[in-house]
Design an enzyme around this catalytic site. Structure first.
Site, PDB file in Angstrom:
ATOM      1  N   ARG A  51     -13.605   9.476 -20.332  1.00  0.00           N
ATOM      2  CA  ARG A  51     -13.034   9.638 -21.663  1.00  0.00           C
ATOM      3  C   ARG A  51     -13.131   8.385 -22.519  1.00  0.00           C
ATOM      4  O   ARG A  51     -13.549   8.437 -23.673  1.00  0.00           O
ATOM      5  CB  ARG A  51     -11.532   9.967 -21.574  1.00  0.00           C
ATOM      6  CG  ARG A  51     -11.175  11.406 -21.635  1.00  0.00           C
ATOM      7  CD  ARG A  51      -9.907  11.589 -20.832  1.00  0.00           C
ATOM      8  NE  ARG A  51     -10.186  11.161 -19.470  1.00  0.00           N
ATOM      9  CZ  ARG A  51     -10.750  11.940 -18.565  1.00  0.00           C
ATOM     10  NH1 ARG A  51     -11.019  13.178 -18.832  1.00  0.00           N
ATOM     11  NH2 ARG A  51     -11.026  11.480 -17.355  1.00  0.00           N
ATOM     12  N   THR A  52     -12.708   7.270 -21.970  1.00  0.00           N
ATOM     13  CA  THR A  52     -12.599   6.085 -22.822  1.00  0.00           C
ATOM     14  C   THR A  52     -13.979   5.676 -23.331  1.00  0.00           C
ATOM     15  O   THR A  52     -14.183   5.480 -24.529  1.00  0.00           O
ATOM     16  CB  THR A  52     -11.907   4.931 -22.068  1.00  0.00           C
ATOM     17  OG1 THR A  52     -10.666   5.414 -21.579  1.00  0.00           O
ATOM     18  CG2 THR A  52     -11.657   3.752 -22.986  1.00  0.00           C
ATOM     19  N   LYS A  80     -25.452 -10.341 -10.820  1.00  0.00           N
ATOM     20  CA  LYS A  80     -26.191 -11.567 -10.461  1.00  0.00           C
ATOM     21  C   LYS A  80     -25.275 -12.776 -10.459  1.00  0.00           C
ATOM     22  O   LYS A  80     -25.711 -13.903 -10.258  1.00  0.00           O
ATOM     23  CB  LYS A  80     -27.319 -11.818 -11.474  1.00  0.00           C
ATOM     24  CG  LYS A  80     -28.339 -10.729 -11.573  1.00  0.00           C
ATOM     25  CD  LYS A  80     -29.384 -11.139 -12.623  1.00  0.00           C
ATOM     26  CE  LYS A  80     -30.361 -10.023 -12.883  1.00  0.00           C
ATOM     27  NZ  LYS A  80     -31.154 -10.296 -14.109  1.00  0.00           N
ATOM     28  N   ARG A 101     -14.121  -2.659 -20.472  1.00  0.00           N
ATOM     29  CA  ARG A 101     -13.181  -2.327 -19.390  1.00  0.00           C
ATOM     30  C   ARG A 101     -13.550  -3.170 -18.181  1.00  0.00           C
ATOM     31  O   ARG A 101     -14.735  -3.349 -17.882  1.00  0.00           O
ATOM     32  CB  ARG A 101     -13.281  -0.847 -19.046  1.00  0.00           C
ATOM     33  CG  ARG A 101     -12.530  -0.492 -17.775  1.00  0.00           C
ATOM     34  CD  ARG A 101     -12.480   0.981 -17.543  1.00  0.00           C
ATOM     35  NE  ARG A 101     -11.556   1.622 -18.470  1.00  0.00           N
ATOM     36  CZ  ARG A 101     -11.164   2.897 -18.366  1.00  0.00           C
ATOM     37  NH1 ARG A 101     -11.641   3.648 -17.393  1.00  0.00           N
ATOM     38  NH2 ARG A 101     -10.316   3.417 -19.224  1.00  0.00           N
ATOM     39  N   HIS A 129      -3.794  -0.910 -21.439  1.00  0.00           N
ATOM     40  CA  HIS A 129      -4.841  -0.013 -21.924  1.00  0.00           C
ATOM     41  C   HIS A 129      -4.443   0.407 -23.348  1.00  0.00           C
ATOM     42  O   HIS A 129      -4.056   1.542 -23.600  1.00  0.00           O
ATOM     43  CB  HIS A 129      -4.909   1.191 -20.980  1.00  0.00           C
ATOM     44  CG  HIS A 129      -6.114   2.076 -21.143  1.00  0.00           C
ATOM     45  ND1 HIS A 129      -6.987   1.971 -22.217  1.00  0.00           N
ATOM     46  CD2 HIS A 129      -6.586   3.088 -20.377  1.00  0.00           C
ATOM     47  CE1 HIS A 129      -7.933   2.891 -22.079  1.00  0.00           C
ATOM     48  NE2 HIS A 129      -7.714   3.569 -20.972  1.00  0.00           N
TER      49      HIS A 129
HETATM   50  C1  NCD Z   1      -6.650   6.036 -17.540  1.00  0.00           C
HETATM   51  C2  NCD Z   1      -7.097   4.638 -17.161  1.00  0.00           C
HETATM   52  O1  NCD Z   1      -8.291   4.363 -17.084  1.00  0.00           O
HETATM   53  O2  NCD Z   1      -6.212   3.831 -16.953  1.00  0.00           O
HETATM   54  N1  NCD Z   1      -7.721   6.851 -17.927  1.00  0.00           N
HETATM   55  C3  NCD Z   1      -8.080   6.867 -19.246  1.00  0.00           C
HETATM   56  O3  NCD Z   1      -8.545   5.889 -19.782  1.00  0.00           O
HETATM   57  N2  NCD Z   1      -7.831   7.984 -19.930  1.00  0.00           N
HETATM   58  C4  NCD Z   1      -5.788   6.683 -16.545  1.00  0.00           C
HETATM   59  C5  NCD Z   1      -6.258   6.761 -15.124  1.00  0.00           C
HETATM   60  O4  NCD Z   1      -7.362   6.340 -14.778  1.00  0.00           O
HETATM   61  O5  NCD Z   1      -5.487   7.288 -14.322  1.00  0.00           O
END
Ligand code: NCD
Length: 308
Positions: A51-52, A80, A101, A129
């Site tokens: 999703r993100t 590397k 991320r 997040h």
């Molecule tokens: C979440 C995350 O990555 O923290 N997912 C997301 O970005 N929607 C929640 C999760 O991974 O449980």
């Protein structure tokens, strides 16, 4: 240069403006279709995501911009031995804005020191997040019409769940908010969140280990996945993986206007039968993720002087 590393980097007023912008994007999609023409978003994902990452990319594409990046650390020079500082310094020569991320808490902050363009934290380890929280805030605002007078149940892995940490920080700034923290003792909200955000803002909260008895109080129920990848041992994970499973039976005592949220991905913590209940809003929430990220890209590019 302004970055988005945590929810509290944004003032309450700025959050309101970004939510209003997302609402306008939803209502007038065409108006925004060329706004980011010629701009590039880099998505640097050192940790898995559906999703993100894809909602960030869809957001930039819907704004008329383009995207580049990688979806796993092993396809980048991190494999590397390149440092995050160097990777970001270089990518910031190729893109106008970066969403990253990383499994290490604080990595996006480190990245922001060397970046020439705005950095957005798309999740750092078990820490925070903020763009998921902005997604959650947009969803709450669209469902409830305000951020005040709400009893919010957070359920599941409140220790490692970074979306929970960011959401508590954000919601602790509004009036008449109460939290009900539903988790096994071993997965409870970290002490620093309780002291620095809940206690410091005088936000009442209770901690319980069962969801049934608190269900009737809740305006929002925010379910979360047990974060398998952050456990030290598989046995510990197995002990907790089925701690909470929301089904229609459990929802019988809930308010008729409860909003059930989940950042997704779901494993087994919400039974499929709940999806058809009108109180289930997690797929709308995922859709809101794209619109809020459009609003965030526009806002950060404006702050960087890259957009009018
Ligand atoms: C979440 C995350 O990555 O923290 N997912 C997301 O970005 N929607 C929640 C999760 O991974 O449980």
């Amino acid at each position: 240069m302004r970055h988005l590393l945590d929810t509290t980097d944004l003032s309450v007023n700025e959050i309101n403006e970004i939510i209003a912008l997302a609402d306008d994007i939803i209502a007038n999609k065409k108006k925004y279709a060329k706004l980011c023409e010629g701009k590039k978003l880099a998505t640097l994902f050192f940790e898995p995501s559906t999703r993100t990452r894809l909602s960030f990319e869809a957001a930039m594409l819907e704004l008329g911009g383009s995207v580049l990046g990688f979806s796993e650390a092993k396809s980048s020079s991190a494999s590397k031995g390149e440092t995050v500082e160097d990777t970001i310094r270089v990518v910031s020569c190729y893109a106008d804005i970066i969403a990253m991320r990383h499994p290490v808490e604080g990595a996006p902050k480190v990245a922001s020191y060397t970046s020439l363009v705005p950095v957005i934290n798309a999740g750092d380890g078990g820490h925070s997040h903020p763009t998921q929280t902005m997604t959650d805030l947009l969803t709450i605002h669209r469902e409830k019409g305000s951020f005040e007078d709400l009893t919010i149940g957070l359920c599941g892995d409140l220790k490692f769940g970074r979306t929970v940490h960011s959401l508590v920080k954000a919601m602790s700034r509004y009036k008449n908010i109460k939290f009900v923290l539903i988790s096994p003792k071993e997965l409870s909200v970290p002490d620093y969140i309780k002291s620095d955000y809940l206690d410091a803002n005088g936000i009442p909260y209770t901690e319980v280990e069962k969801m049934d008895e608190v269900m009737p109080q809740l305006d929002i129920l925010y379910m979360t996945r047990v974060q398998r990848e952050r456990f030290f041992s598989e046995d510990e994970y197995l002990k907790h993986k089925d701690a909470f499973i929301l089904d229609l039976k459990k929802l019988e005592n809930a308010k008729s206007d409860l909003t059930v949220m989940h950042p997704l991905p779901r494993v087994n913590e919400i039974a499929r039968e709940v999806d058809a209940d009108p109180r289930a809003k997690y797929f709308e929430q995922a859709m809101n993720g794209k619109y809020i990220r459009m609003a965030l890209i526009i806002t950060l590019l404006r702050w960087a002087g890259e957009l009018a």
